[in-house]
Design an enzyme around this catalytic site. Sequence first.
Site, PDB file in Angstrom:
ATOM      1  CG  HIS A  35      -0.229   0.363   2.490  1.00  0.00           C
ATOM      2  ND1 HIS A  35       0.472  -0.571   3.186  1.00  0.00           N
ATOM      3  CD2 HIS A  35      -0.086   1.537   3.157  1.00  0.00           C
ATOM      4  CE1 HIS A  35       1.000   0.008   4.247  1.00  0.00           C
ATOM      5  NE2 HIS A  35       0.680   1.281   4.253  1.00  0.00           N
TER       6      HIS A  35
HETATM    7  C1  UD1 Z   1      -2.214   5.738   5.259  1.00  0.00           C
HETATM    8  C2  UD1 Z   1      -0.905   6.267   5.874  1.00  0.00           C
HETATM    9  C3  UD1 Z   1       0.145   5.173   5.874  1.00  0.00           C
HETATM   10  C4  UD1 Z   1      -0.374   3.935   6.574  1.00  0.00           C
HETATM   11  C5  UD1 Z   1      -1.673   3.505   5.896  1.00  0.00           C
HETATM   12  C6  UD1 Z   1      -2.254   2.283   6.547  1.00  0.00           C
HETATM   13  C7  UD1 Z   1      -0.373   8.635   5.523  1.00  0.00           C
HETATM   14  C8  UD1 Z   1       0.495   9.576   4.788  1.00  0.00           C
HETATM   15  N1  UD1 Z   1      -0.377   7.375   5.096  1.00  0.00           N
HETATM   16  O1  UD1 Z   1      -1.947   5.433   3.892  1.00  0.00           O
HETATM   17  O2  UD1 Z   1       1.287   5.632   6.560  1.00  0.00           O
HETATM   18  O3  UD1 Z   1       0.584   2.922   6.516  1.00  0.00           O
HETATM   19  O4  UD1 Z   1      -2.617   4.585   5.966  1.00  0.00           O
HETATM   20  O5  UD1 Z   1      -3.304   1.757   5.805  1.00  0.00           O
HETATM   21  O6  UD1 Z   1      -1.020   9.017   6.472  1.00  0.00           O
HETATM   22  N2  UD1 Z   1      -9.186   4.957   0.811  1.00  0.00           N
HETATM   23  C9  UD1 Z   1     -10.397   4.332   0.771  1.00  0.00           C
HETATM   24  N3  UD1 Z   1     -11.001   4.034   1.947  1.00  0.00           N
HETATM   25  C10 UD1 Z   1     -10.443   4.323   3.158  1.00  0.00           C
HETATM   26  C11 UD1 Z   1      -9.203   4.960   3.170  1.00  0.00           C
HETATM   27  C12 UD1 Z   1      -8.579   5.264   2.009  1.00  0.00           C
HETATM   28  O7  UD1 Z   1     -10.924   4.064  -0.289  1.00  0.00           O
HETATM   29  O8  UD1 Z   1     -11.062   4.001   4.192  1.00  0.00           O
HETATM   30  C13 UD1 Z   1      -8.489   5.263  -0.451  1.00  0.00           C
HETATM   31  C14 UD1 Z   1      -8.755   6.661  -0.930  1.00  0.00           C
HETATM   32  O9  UD1 Z   1      -8.886   6.627  -2.301  1.00  0.00           O
HETATM   33  C15 UD1 Z   1      -7.493   7.405  -0.564  1.00  0.00           C
HETATM   34  C16 UD1 Z   1      -6.439   6.327  -0.642  1.00  0.00           C
HETATM   35  O10 UD1 Z   1      -7.109   5.117  -0.283  1.00  0.00           O
HETATM   36  O11 UD1 Z   1      -7.232   8.467  -1.403  1.00  0.00           O
HETATM   37  C17 UD1 Z   1      -5.277   6.551   0.273  1.00  0.00           C
HETATM   38  O12 UD1 Z   1      -5.716   6.767   1.626  1.00  0.00           O
HETATM   39  P1  UD1 Z   1      -4.822   7.678   2.615  1.00  0.00           P
HETATM   40  O13 UD1 Z   1      -5.448   7.732   3.946  1.00  0.00           O
HETATM   41  O14 UD1 Z   1      -4.502   8.976   1.955  1.00  0.00           O
HETATM   42  O15 UD1 Z   1      -3.449   6.913   2.689  1.00  0.00           O
HETATM   43  P2  UD1 Z   1      -3.091   5.360   2.816  1.00  0.00           P
HETATM   44  O16 UD1 Z   1      -2.488   4.945   1.538  1.00  0.00           O
HETATM   45  O17 UD1 Z   1      -4.256   4.576   3.325  1.00  0.00           O
END
Ligand code: UD1
Length: 377
Positions: free
Chosen positions: A213
């Site tokens: 991820h």
């Molecule tokens: C975040 C953390 C990372 C951690 C990870 C654990 C930061 C910079 N990154 O990364 O350090 O290891 O969480 O999982 O804080 N999305 C969904 N549903 C959700 C959450 C996210 O669909 O419930 C999708 C969205 O399109 C979003 C993307 O995933 O844009 C990324 O989510 P985001 O919270 O920005 O970062 P992670 O990659 O999950």
Amino acid sequence: MRINNKKIKIICVVGARPNFIKIAPLIKEMRKYPRLIEPVLLHTGQHYDTAMSKEIFQNLGLPKPDIYLYVGSGTQAKQTAETMNRTDDVILREKPDLMLVVGDVNSTLACSLVAAKLHIPVVHVEAGLRSFNFKMPEEMNRILTDRLSDFLFTTEESANKNLLKEGLSKEKIFFVGNVMIDTLKDHLKKSKKSKILQKMKIKKKSYTLLTLHRAEIVDQKENLHLISDLLKIIGQKMPIIFPIHPRTKQKIKEFELEEEFKMPNLIITEALGYLDFLNLESNAKVVITDSGGIQEETTFLKVPCLTLRSETERPVTTKIGTNVITGLDREKVLKEIDLILKNKFKKGSIPPLWDGKAAQRIVRILIEKLSLANYLN
Ligand code: UD1
């Protein structure tokens, strides 16, 4: 800082999935001192999907958040800014004595920054880890959060050294162990009851478990190409279970790689709950990952772990644990898999203080330092 004859109100922040796992034992421990501590659970809403949030909360027996901020997704800056904006109102209203944050996600930094500006002392659990890769948003979050914190609770020796090297005061640093391992120990027995292996029709110690991820890996098409090529080879040796993170799913779709990731022996599932995942992790022949927490969990479980990143902020897992940093180097990964299949992979041991008592130490230290020791039961 001295708070007497009054409960300490601690806002405990969670945002993303690994935060829930780290906060659970701390909330449980704080609740043992209802006359001394009032924990307020704040969920920023950085992770919001049922599988990424609600299901993990249920698995861990976490109470419903007292405050939910609905921040959701966005660019790095927008997500951080939105969290700050909404947390500012919460602090002004709640007037906490401490702001406790865990890990290195955007919610961790955002809440620390708002608290520090309002002169609310910040407690950072899992302080001092450094990958020295400044392209990672997490590395920026770690460094800045530590700089703003008044209490730095660490999981391994390297973290203590990093903090001292950065000039942070020794008095603020407490080596307490690993709250993620507290949760693992607490749930291992329960996880054995999960039916996930039967559901997937796989046998113990006969499969690879894969998680991916990290933005610096999955946001580049070329990396996903390399990984799908590698999976084709590993799939000839054993089945691969791949619970897919929403970011990775979205990127595979965006880069039109969905067909490439369809192959025999690769079982892609939605993100899993904590207990099912722990069951899969503890029974895997090998785990391949780019996660930080999984490097630690596999070390504790003594399961071989190959980390697809080029460095780790958790060096104890490679020095004495079962983790090997392979990067995206195909030959390196395959060589280690060969050793694992021949039972010649290195044997690991469990790092100091990863004994399930980190949360207990943290809460005791907070009580003592806030001059309430004489009120302890
Ligand atoms: C975040 C953390 C990372 C951690 C990870 C654990 C930061 C910079 N990154 O990364 O350090 O290891 O969480 O999982 O804080 N999305 C969904 N549903 C959700 C959450 C996210 O669909 O419930 C999708 C969205 O399109 C979003 C993307 O995933 O844009 C990324 O989510 P985001 O919270 O920005 O970062 P992670 O990659 O999950």
